[in-house]
Design an enzyme around this catalytic site. Sequence first.
Site, PDB file in Angstrom:
ATOM      1  N   ASP A   1      77.356 116.734  88.750  1.00  0.00           N
ATOM      2  CA  ASP A   1      77.832 115.437  88.265  1.00  0.00           C
ATOM      3  C   ASP A   1      76.738 114.375  88.187  1.00  0.00           C
ATOM      4  OD1 ASP A   1      80.457 116.371  87.952  1.00  0.00           O
ATOM      5  OD2 ASP A   1      80.948 115.935  90.043  1.00  0.00           O
TER       6      ASP A   1
ATOM      7  N   PRO B   1      78.437 122.858 106.799  1.00  0.00           N
ATOM      8  CA  PRO B   1      79.177 123.036 108.055  1.00  0.00           C
ATOM      9  C   PRO B   1      80.446 123.843 107.813  1.00  0.00           C
ATOM     10  CG  PRO B   1      78.433 120.764 107.829  1.00  0.00           C
ATOM     11  CD  PRO B   1      78.159 121.437 106.512  1.00  0.00           C
TER      12      PRO B   1
END
Length: 263
Positions: free
Chosen positions: A122, A59
């Site tokens: 991660d 977005p």
Amino acid sequence: MAETKTPTPMFPVVQGGGSLIVAWQIKGKKVVVVGGGEVAAGRILNVLNADALVTVVCPALGLNPEVAYRVAQGQVTHVPRNFEPSDLDGADMVLVAVDDPAASSIIWNLCKERHIPANIADVPPECDFYFGSVHRDGPLQIMVSTNGKGPRLASTIRKFIAKQLPKDAGRAIESIGRLRIKLRQMAPDVEDGPKRMKWMIDVSDAYSWDDIGGLTDDDMDNLLKYYLSGDVPSLNVLKGLPDGKDASDIDLFDGSFGFSVGA
């Protein structure tokens, strides 16, 4: 009692637990980046440096300043919404960098179903490959990887290695690359391969990094005149060759003896 000595292995010892570090050619291939924050910005720069075609799915409000800049500059294609499975259509690589472990795992599983290599930031178990700490100087790239275990240490090691490198190493590599292209044009046949390789090794060993980086196109053209004989002239001799001539056309002066040789 005589001490038993362990025999020296004949071949390199296998060290498991590593990664296969390769130079992945993704020029012109579609890379989908899900996310628009700081981690995504680093991933985007990495693949843009490799000339990939990048699509960012995020977005508009989720774009950090760097990613927003790349969107505004037309460096990437922006899909201003949350991820949808159809975003994987035609993708050659997927990079996920969002703060939503559940959503990340869903994307990872979709990639596995479609056999698309992916990296979930991660989350080492959900990665087909890792990003290392990279030193870049023109064509020279040196990557340090800790296999996802210590990124900060990888950065420290990379900086240490970079300080040990010769100045303008990248410029020297650019020059030697141009010389290789010229040589291949002059001796293009497959059977010329071993001789080309040996002569290029001799050239690389004969001159310093600064010398190689300072070779002009005229210098390279003169240097190539020695290829057929397999010789490599000293830099002083090379720089002394007038354009369009080779060593047999001019007098070579050896100052230690006080007279011209080759006349």
